[in-house]
Design an enzyme around this catalytic site. Structure first.
Site, PDB file in Angstrom:
ATOM      1  CG  HIS A 182      -1.722  -1.238   1.403  1.00  0.00           C
ATOM      2  ND1 HIS A 182      -2.984  -1.436   0.912  1.00  0.00           N
ATOM      3  CD2 HIS A 182      -1.380  -2.405   2.024  1.00  0.00           C
ATOM      4  CE1 HIS A 182      -3.404  -2.655   1.238  1.00  0.00           C
ATOM      5  NE2 HIS A 182      -2.441  -3.264   1.904  1.00  0.00           N
ATOM      6  CB  SER A 303      13.441  22.428 -15.018  1.00  0.00           C
ATOM      7  OG  SER A 303      12.668  23.611 -15.114  1.00  0.00           O
ATOM      8  CE  LYS A 309      12.110  19.152 -10.772  1.00  0.00           C
ATOM      9  NZ  LYS A 309      10.867  19.414 -11.517  1.00  0.00           N
ATOM     10  CD  GLU A 316       9.248  12.088 -15.382  1.00  0.00           C
ATOM     11  OE1 GLU A 316       8.302  12.874 -15.516  1.00  0.00           O
ATOM     12  OE2 GLU A 316      10.423  12.471 -15.215  1.00  0.00           O
TER      13      GLU A 316
END
Ligand code: ARG
Length: 425
Positions: A182, A303, A309, A316
């Site tokens: 979970h 970024s 970043k 992804e």
């Protein structure tokens, strides 16, 4: 009579818009070398069986071999181009005329384009080649040969990725890290066990691609349009020459079957699920909150606005590409479900879906392998996460009580109360 190869019974030329609509050349150009290889095996068999004149067969064979060598040279395989019978390979291009032979949309598909080029080179003798054959068994053969190769490539790529995970796991096989259910801390596990779970998934994927490869190795040639042929075709020898150990038992099944494509697309979809689950964990682990891995600059991106970043883009993108592959599988299933036997033009749509599913999966396997080369596990962070939270040992504490004679339910409750800070905890 229309100018098309099948134009005998036609008085008028087809509408240009519909010619372009029906053409599959931009997609099936990829199969050109497989088609040439299949035609070579077919004409040799027609000659051995005495079905076509030997002289014509020899001129066809010579023409096809020259084309195969030229095609090989054009796709950059100079070495293979020099051998007598180079094995085929996919042509990856967006051009309909990759070999400079003057192919155009009006050729309709790769099978007709090849036959037209052959006829331009050797003349009317080329007309013997299609004896006892239809484009229906021809395209099915091309797809079988392609499927065998691509399933083998997928198996190899997936096994390479599994080995990469094995090496990464060996960085700390017994290093403790929190295990989750979970997405809540559950019990301590090790870095080796966590990565080992993914190795198991990819081991199963490799087995599946191997099985797909073996099942796709069946030759439909000789099935003709759907009912075979009145000629004494030797289907087994053609299959053997092409490295296919079996021949379809039923000629209608031979031209209508696309199960082998669905199976490979399904194996791709499942492999993408595994890649995506791994990608998701890598994305989580790379966050400041988890901090279980660090990414090398070589595999991350920055970024355009936020200078600090460092993003795990490849992971992804792998996660994001799943939808395409699932969609391709869906497209194949829906394509087939309402088709009466045997061949229907709908089946031309199998190629964009199948090529996209296998291209995407291969690209994602390669990208994940490259991404993992820049992943550095932070074993200390993982150990600290285990040590900072004694409640992660709660199950073990309860089991220790059981060993002292406390029934498990009671032990569970006792430890629960202790963690709540009551009962002297
Ligand atoms: N381009 C076709 C395909 O990909 C080849 C088979 C065409 N057969 C036919 N009977 N029109 O399916």
């Amino acid at each position: 009579m229309s100018g098309a190869l099948w134009g005998g019974r036609f008085e008028e030329e087809p509408l240009e818009a519909l010619v372009a609509f029906g053409a599959s050349l931009p997609v099936d150009v990829r199969l050109a070398l497989y088609d040439l290889r299949g035609s070579l095996a077919h004409i040799r068999m027609l000659k051995r069986q005495g079905i076509v004149p030997a002289g014509a067969a020899e001129r066809i064979e010579a023409g096809l071999r020259t084309m195969l060598r030229e095609a090989w040279a054009a796709i950059g395989g100079a070495a293979a181009a020099g051998t007598a019978d180079p094995a085929p390979a996919p042509v990856r291009t967006s051009s309909v005329d990759p070999f400079g032979w003057g192919w155009r949309l009006a050729d309709e598909d790769v099978h007709m384009a090849i036959e037209r080029t052959l006829a331009e080179r050797i003349g009317p003798d080329a007309g013997w080649l299609h004896t006892g054959r239809s484009r229906n068994d021809q395209v099915a053969l091309d797809m079988h040969l392609y499927a065998v190769d691509v399933a083998a490539a997928l198996e190899k790529a997936v096994e390479g990725l599994r080995q990469r995970l094995e090496v990464l796991a060996a960085r700390g096989p017994d290093a403790p890290m929190p295990g989750y259910t979970h997405l809540q801390r559950a019990q301590p596990v090790t870095w080796g066990t966590h990565l080992g779970a993914y190795q198991e998934m990819f081991r199963r994927d490799a087995e599946r691609f191997r099985a797909c490869c073996e099942r796709a190795a069946v030759s439909p040639l000789g099935a003709g349009a759907l009912a075979g042929s009145s000629f004494p075709l030797d289907r087994a020898s053609v299959a053997a020459e092409l490295g296919l150990p079996a021949v379809y038992a039923n000629t209608m099944d031979a031209v209508a079957d696309r199960d082998f494509l669905v199976e490979i697309a399904a194996a791709c979809a499942l492999c993408m699920v595994h890649l995506s689950r791994l990608a998701e964990e890598l994305v989580l682990w790379a966050t400041a909150e988890f901090g279980f891995i660090r990414l090398s600059d070589r595999v991350a991106t920055g970024s355009s606005m936020m200078p600090q970043k460092k993003n795990p883009d490849p992971a992804e993108l792998i996660r994001g590409k799943c939808g395409r592959v699932f969609g391709d599988l869906q497209a194949l299933l829906v394509l087939l479900k309402g088709l009466p036997l045997a061949y229907n033009k709908d089946m031309q749509e199998d190629k964009p879906a199948f090529f996209d599913a296998t291209d995407t999966t291969l690209a994602c396997l390669d990208a994940m392998d490259a991404f993992l080369s820049g992943v550095e596990p932070d074993l200390e962070r993982m150990r600290a996460a285990v040590e900072a939270d004694p409640s992660i040992h709660a199950t073990r504490m309860a089991e220790d009580l059981v060993r002292q004679g406390v029934p498990f339910r009671e032990a569970h409750a006792q430890v629960g109360r202790r963690l709540r800070g009551v009962d002297g905890g």
